[in-house]
Design a protein around this motif. Structure first.
Motif, short mmCIF file in Angstrom:
data_model
loop_
_atom_site.label_atom_id
_atom_site.label_comp_id
_atom_site.label_asym_id
_atom_site.label_seq_id
_atom_site.Cartn_x
_atom_site.Cartn_y
_atom_site.Cartn_z
N TRP A 17 9.02 -0.24 4.10
CA TRP A 17 9.63 -0.30 5.33
C TRP A 17 9.49 -1.51 6.00
O TRP A 17 8.34 -2.22 5.88
CB TRP A 17 9.23 0.81 6.11
CG TRP A 17 9.50 2.25 5.73
CD1 TRP A 17 10.13 2.56 4.63
CD2 TRP A 17 9.95 3.09 6.60
NE1 TRP A 17 10.45 4.12 4.43
CE2 TRP A 17 10.40 4.42 5.73
CE3 TRP A 17 9.82 3.57 7.93
CZ2 TRP A 17 10.63 5.71 6.14
CZ3 TRP A 17 9.88 4.68 8.38
CH2 TRP A 17 10.46 5.72 7.73
N LYS A 18 10.57 -2.09 6.71
CA LYS A 18 9.95 -3.43 7.72
C LYS A 18 8.90 -3.12 8.62
O LYS A 18 9.03 -1.96 9.46
CB LYS A 18 11.51 -3.65 8.43
CG LYS A 18 11.37 -4.70 9.48
CD LYS A 18 12.63 -5.01 10.27
CE LYS A 18 12.62 -5.81 11.32
NZ LYS A 18 13.70 -6.04 11.94
N GLU A 19 8.07 -3.92 8.63
CA GLU A 19 6.97 -3.98 9.53
C GLU A 19 6.27 -2.70 9.54
O GLU A 19 5.95 -2.08 10.53
CB GLU A 19 7.45 -4.30 10.83
CG GLU A 19 7.82 -5.68 11.05
CD GLU A 19 8.35 -6.06 12.53
OE1 GLU A 19 7.48 -6.18 13.24
OE2 GLU A 19 9.49 -6.72 12.55
N TRP A 20 5.98 -1.96 8.49
CA TRP A 20 5.66 -0.65 8.32
C TRP A 20 4.40 -0.50 9.16
O TRP A 20 4.00 0.66 9.70
CB TRP A 20 5.55 -0.15 7.21
CG TRP A 20 4.65 -0.75 6.12
CD1 TRP A 20 4.81 -1.99 5.42
CD2 TRP A 20 3.33 -0.26 5.86
NE1 TRP A 20 3.59 -2.19 4.51
CE2 TRP A 20 2.76 -1.06 4.89
CE3 TRP A 20 2.47 0.87 6.30
CZ2 TRP A 20 1.31 -0.81 4.47
CZ3 TRP A 20 1.22 1.00 5.79
CH2 TRP A 20 0.69 0.14 4.66
N ARG A 21 3.64 -1.33 9.01
CA ARG A 21 2.10 -1.18 9.64
C ARG A 21 2.39 -1.15 11.08
O ARG A 21 1.32 -0.49 11.77
CB ARG A 21 0.96 -2.34 9.44
CG ARG A 21 0.72 -2.34 7.76
CD ARG A 21 -0.17 -3.57 7.46
NE ARG A 21 -0.20 -3.76 6.09
CZ ARG A 21 -1.30 -3.10 5.47
NH1 ARG A 21 -2.52 -2.40 6.15
NH2 ARG A 21 -1.48 -2.99 4.31
N ALA A 22 3.09 -1.80 11.79
CA ALA A 22 3.27 -1.69 13.20
C ALA A 22 3.70 -0.47 13.64
O ALA A 22 3.61 0.07 14.77
CB ALA A 22 4.57 -2.50 13.60
N ALA A 30 -0.91 8.38 -2.43
CA ALA A 30 -0.41 7.50 -1.79
C ALA A 30 -0.82 6.20 -2.50
O ALA A 30 -1.94 5.88 -2.75
CB ALA A 30 -0.64 7.49 -0.13
N PRO A 31 0.14 5.08 -2.19
CA PRO A 31 -0.30 3.94 -2.91
C PRO A 31 -1.70 3.38 -1.77
O PRO A 31 -1.57 3.57 -0.68
CB PRO A 31 0.99 2.90 -2.40
CG PRO A 31 1.81 3.63 -2.15
CD PRO A 31 1.47 5.02 -1.71
N ALA A 32 -2.32 2.43 -2.45
CA ALA A 32 -3.49 2.14 -2.22
C ALA A 32 -3.41 1.51 -0.51
O ALA A 32 -4.12 1.67 0.10
CB ALA A 32 -4.23 1.07 -3.19
N GLU A 33 -2.52 0.66 -0.44
CA GLU A 33 -2.39 -0.07 0.80
C GLU A 33 -2.10 0.84 2.03
O GLU A 33 -2.44 0.87 3.16
CB GLU A 33 -1.35 -1.17 0.86
CG GLU A 33 0.10 -0.76 0.61
CD GLU A 33 1.18 -2.02 0.43
OE1 GLU A 33 0.60 -3.03 1.19
OE2 GLU A 33 1.95 -1.93 -0.55
N ALA A 64 -4.42 2.18 5.11
CA ALA A 64 -3.88 2.05 6.52
C ALA A 64 -3.86 3.40 6.99
O ALA A 64 -4.21 3.45 8.49
CB ALA A 64 -2.37 1.79 6.64
N VAL A 65 -3.89 4.55 6.43
CA VAL A 65 -3.86 5.91 7.15
C VAL A 65 -5.17 6.55 7.01
O VAL A 65 -5.47 7.68 7.87
CB VAL A 65 -2.76 6.92 6.60
CG1 VAL A 65 -1.35 5.95 6.98
CG2 VAL A 65 -3.19 7.22 5.20
N GLY A 85 -0.38 6.50 16.70
CA GLY A 85 -1.66 6.23 15.84
C GLY A 85 -2.16 7.30 14.92
O GLY A 85 -2.89 6.98 13.91
N ARG A 86 -1.99 8.58 15.36
CA ARG A 86 -2.44 9.75 14.35
C ARG A 86 -1.24 10.33 13.41
O ARG A 86 -0.08 9.93 13.58
CB ARG A 86 -2.60 10.94 15.25
CG ARG A 86 -3.80 10.61 16.35
CD ARG A 86 -5.11 9.99 15.74
NE ARG A 86 -5.72 10.86 14.85
CZ ARG A 86 -6.60 11.77 15.32
NH1 ARG A 86 -6.71 11.98 16.52
NH2 ARG A 86 -7.32 12.51 14.17
N LEU A 87 -1.73 10.91 12.28
CA LEU A 87 -0.99 11.51 11.42
C LEU A 87 -1.07 13.16 11.15
O LEU A 87 -2.13 13.40 11.34
CB LEU A 87 -1.22 11.00 9.87
CG LEU A 87 -0.40 9.49 9.73
CD1 LEU A 87 -1.15 8.38 10.33
CD2 LEU A 87 -0.26 9.45 8.14
#
Length: 189
Positions: free
Chosen positions: A117-122, A142-145, A149-150, A167-169
């Motif tokens: 996704w576009k700018e997914w970390r944001a 999930a993929p390593a990156e 991140a989560v 910021g939470r999941l």
């Protein structure tokens, strides 16, 4: 004291089906929040929808008519260009302010594909993510990156989503429904 949670559920909804509604109802009930179903005007991660955006939005309106706690959000239809979630959440943040709790409801497949996704970390600074599980899609794979991140963001407490702006999941357990939009389109063809 916790604040009301703004909860968006985006998708192409081409067409909306009982599986979408089951997820929306489960999120509404688990999070005690109104679910804003938000049709994407121009979804960047998939083929162009078969139905026009205005028609898909109207189908969603018909599907949620009379449903407590479900409504349509047309904000992505008013914007030109691809319907990037990061742009939508920035627009919503500008309207609601930095402190309002916001969550984005996504399916397991979308969650596992976040690194594309576009700018997914944001996204994590803009909203919480509510992830609707899917059979056969282990969120732990999930993929390593993404896993990195989560890490440390998961919560099992719905109220945690009201206590912070983003910021939470949250893992949404919902009743399984076999409907899929691609199967419905194939049957229509």
């Amino acid at each position: 004291m916790s604040e009301p949670l703004t909860l968006l559920y985006g998708g192409t909804f081409d067409p909306i089906h009982l599986g979408h509604l089951a997820i929306a109802r489960a999120a509404r009930d688990a999070l005690r929040a109104t679910v804003r179903l938000m049709p994407a005007a121009d979804p960047p991660h998939r083929a162009t929808p078969g139905a026009a955006a205005a028609h898909r939005a109207r189908m969603v309106e018909l599907a949620v008519a009379g449903e407590r706690g479900l409504c349509v959000d047309r904000r992505e239809l008013r914007r030109d260009g691809p319907s990037y979630s990061v742009d939508t959440l920035r627009e919503l943040r500008a309207a609601l302010g930095e402190r309002a709790p916001v969550a984005l409801l996504v399916g397991a497949d979308s969650f596992l594909g976040l690194p594309a996704w576009k700018e997914w970390r944001a996204l994590f600074a803009l909203a919480h993510l509510v992830v609707a599980e899917r059979p056969g899609r282990a969120l732990e794979d999930a993929p390593a990156e993404l896993a990195q991140a989560v890490a440390g963001r998961w919560t099992a407490c719905a109220d945690d989503l009201r206590r912070a702006p983003a910021g939470r999941l949250f893992r949404l357990v919902h009743p399984l429904h076999p409907a899929s939009a691609s199967a419905i389109r194939a049957a229509i063809r």
